[in-house]
Design a protein around this motif. Structure first.
Motif, mmCIF file in Angstrom:
data_model
loop_
_atom_site.group_PDB
_atom_site.id
_atom_site.type_symbol
_atom_site.label_atom_id
_atom_site.label_comp_id
_atom_site.label_asym_id
_atom_site.label_seq_id
_atom_site.Cartn_x
_atom_site.Cartn_y
_atom_site.Cartn_z
ATOM 1 N N LEU A 164 0.825 -1.213 0.000
ATOM 2 C CA LEU A 164 0.000 0.000 0.000
ATOM 3 C C LEU A 164 0.857 1.260 0.000
ATOM 4 N N ILE A 165 1.976 1.231 0.704
ATOM 5 C CA ILE A 165 2.868 2.394 0.735
ATOM 6 C C ILE A 165 3.340 2.736 -0.673
ATOM 7 N N HIS A 166 3.756 1.702 -1.445
ATOM 8 C CA HIS A 166 4.233 1.943 -2.804
ATOM 9 C C HIS A 166 3.102 2.356 -3.740
ATOM 10 N N ALA A 167 1.935 1.742 -3.564
ATOM 11 C CA ALA A 167 0.825 2.021 -4.474
ATOM 12 C C ALA A 167 0.162 3.365 -4.202
ATOM 13 N N LEU A 168 0.046 3.720 -2.926
ATOM 14 C CA LEU A 168 -0.651 4.954 -2.552
ATOM 15 C C LEU A 168 0.287 6.143 -2.377
ATOM 16 N N GLY A 169 1.589 5.842 -2.250
ATOM 17 C CA GLY A 169 2.532 6.918 -1.982
ATOM 18 C C GLY A 169 2.328 7.515 -0.607
ATOM 19 N N CYS A 170 1.937 6.663 0.348
ATOM 20 C CA CYS A 170 1.633 7.134 1.689
ATOM 21 C C CYS A 170 2.676 6.621 2.670
ATOM 22 N N GLY A 171 2.511 6.977 3.943
ATOM 23 C CA GLY A 171 3.397 6.504 4.988
ATOM 24 C C GLY A 171 2.892 5.218 5.605
ATOM 25 N N ALA A 172 3.703 4.641 6.501
ATOM 26 C CA ALA A 172 3.355 3.373 7.129
ATOM 27 C C ALA A 172 2.096 3.483 7.981
ATOM 28 N N ASP A 173 1.954 4.588 8.702
ATOM 29 C CA ASP A 173 0.777 4.756 9.567
ATOM 30 C C ASP A 173 -0.508 4.830 8.746
ATOM 31 N N GLU A 174 -0.449 5.546 7.627
ATOM 32 C CA GLU A 174 -1.636 5.656 6.774
ATOM 33 C C GLU A 174 -1.986 4.312 6.139
ATOM 34 N N ALA A 175 -0.966 3.556 5.755
ATOM 35 C CA ALA A 175 -1.210 2.240 5.166
ATOM 36 C C ALA A 175 -1.862 1.310 6.190
ATOM 37 N N LEU A 176 -1.379 1.347 7.431
ATOM 38 C CA LEU A 176 -1.975 0.517 8.474
ATOM 39 C C LEU A 176 -3.406 0.941 8.754
ATOM 40 N N ALA A 177 -3.655 2.251 8.765
ATOM 41 C CA ALA A 177 -5.014 2.737 8.987
ATOM 42 C C ALA A 177 -5.939 2.263 7.873
ATOM 43 N N HIS A 178 -5.426 2.227 6.646
ATOM 44 C CA HIS A 178 -6.207 1.745 5.504
ATOM 45 C C HIS A 178 -6.588 0.279 5.705
ATOM 46 N N LEU A 179 -5.621 -0.535 6.133
ATOM 47 C CA LEU A 179 -5.902 -1.946 6.400
ATOM 48 C C LEU A 179 -6.929 -2.103 7.516
ATOM 49 N N ARG A 180 -6.817 -1.299 8.542
ATOM 50 C CA ARG A 180 -7.758 -1.385 9.662
ATOM 51 C C ARG A 180 -9.173 -1.018 9.247
ATOM 52 N N ARG A 181 -9.297 0.014 8.399
ATOM 53 C CA ARG A 181 -10.632 0.402 7.924
ATOM 54 C C ARG A 181 -11.256 -0.723 7.103
ATOM 55 N N LEU A 182 -10.461 -1.332 6.236
ATOM 56 C CA LEU A 182 -10.974 -2.443 5.430
ATOM 57 C C LEU A 182 -11.370 -3.619 6.314
ATOM 58 N N ALA A 183 -10.558 -3.901 7.313
ATOM 59 C CA ALA A 183 -10.861 -5.015 8.212
ATOM 60 C C ALA A 183 -12.155 -4.759 8.983
ATOM 61 N N GLN A 184 -12.345 -3.529 9.452
ATOM 62 C CA GLN A 184 -13.557 -3.192 10.198
ATOM 63 C C GLN A 184 -14.782 -3.264 9.303
ATOM 64 N N ARG A 185 -14.640 -2.769 8.075
ATOM 65 C CA ARG A 185 -15.762 -2.774 7.136
ATOM 66 C C ARG A 185 -16.213 -4.196 6.820
ATOM 67 N N ARG A 186 -15.240 -5.122 6.744
ATOM 68 C CA ARG A 186 -15.555 -6.500 6.348
ATOM 69 C C ARG A 186 -15.613 -7.468 7.533
ATOM 70 N N ASN A 187 -15.467 -6.918 8.744
ATOM 71 C CA ASN A 187 -15.536 -7.729 9.962
ATOM 72 C C ASN A 187 -14.496 -8.848 9.952
ATOM 73 N N LEU A 188 -13.256 -8.480 9.600
ATOM 74 C CA LEU A 188 -12.148 -9.425 9.560
ATOM 75 C C LEU A 188 -11.011 -8.899 10.424
#
Length: 209
Positions: A164-188
């Motif tokens: 995600l860092i390479h694809a989004l051009g973001c930092g590690a914290d933002e990439a982790l937040a992205h994963l957390r949002r997806l996990a919460q949305r999908r209950n995983l």
């Protein structure tokens, strides 16, 4: 497990598939040597649907042991292939006394390896195997495996973050937040979403460190 669609990530799937977060695997192998008692070298392999997809190693001899198993006609040529197939940890306390894999044991001895422990983290369809190698027999005990298992678990999320860092051009914290949002949305769990990202967009080429 349903593969995470690129649309859910808000990313272009073609670009994602060109990414290979090999640096994360290299860091995991290096951390194992630094932090795991008795570990002299390490290699990390990622398997997708039963096929070896990526490799990272701390030393050429460690990488050579992966090649030794892959070159064998025996489907279970050594501890790595046994661990990857059964998704269970496999240990060799002393290569000098090893009888299950004589070819691998001879190759290990020739490279100064006297002990090996392979730890598995299974997040279908991705399986990560961390192999700890020691120059002393019986040097890798339960404490060593416990530390290494924690490192391997962290590596799954770190590898997805790298994508995600390479694809989004973001930092590690933002990439982790992205994963957390997806996990919460999908209950995983975050690690489950991370495994889907790696499986779908982690790249198919092998990497060496």
């Amino acid at each position: 497990m349903t593969v995470l669609p690129a649309d859910d990530l808000g990313l272009d799937s073609a670009e994602l598939r060109r990414l290979s977060p090999a640096g994360t695997l290299s860091r995991l192998a290096a951390l194992a040597v630094l932090e795991v008692p008795g570990c002299s070298a390490a290699h990390v392999t990622v398997w997708r649907d039963g096929e070896l997809a990526e490799v990272a190693a701390t030393h050429p001899d460690a990488a050579a042991l992966v090649d030794l198993e892959r070159a064998s006609l025996d489907a279970l040529a050594g501890p790595l292939t046994a661990a990857a197939r059964d998704c269970l940890p496999v240990s060799c306390a002393d290569t000098l006394a090893e009888e299950r894999w004589p070819g691998w044991a001879a190759g290990a001895l020739a490279r100064g390896v006297r002990g090996c422990t392979c730890l598995v983290r299974e997040l279908p369809p991705v399986t990560l195997v961390l192999a700890l190698l020691s120059v002393r027999p019986r040097a890798l005990d339960a404490a060593s495996a416990g530390v290494a298992d924690l490192l391997a678990g962290r590596a799954v999320t770190d590898q997805a973050k790298g994508i995600l860092i390479h694809a989004l051009g973001c930092g590690a914290d933002e990439a982790l937040a992205h994963l957390r949002r997806l996990a919460q949305r999908r209950n995983l769990k975050v690690t489950e979403v991370a495994a889907e990202v790696i499986a779908a967009y982690g790249g198919g080429g092998q990497a060496r460190a």
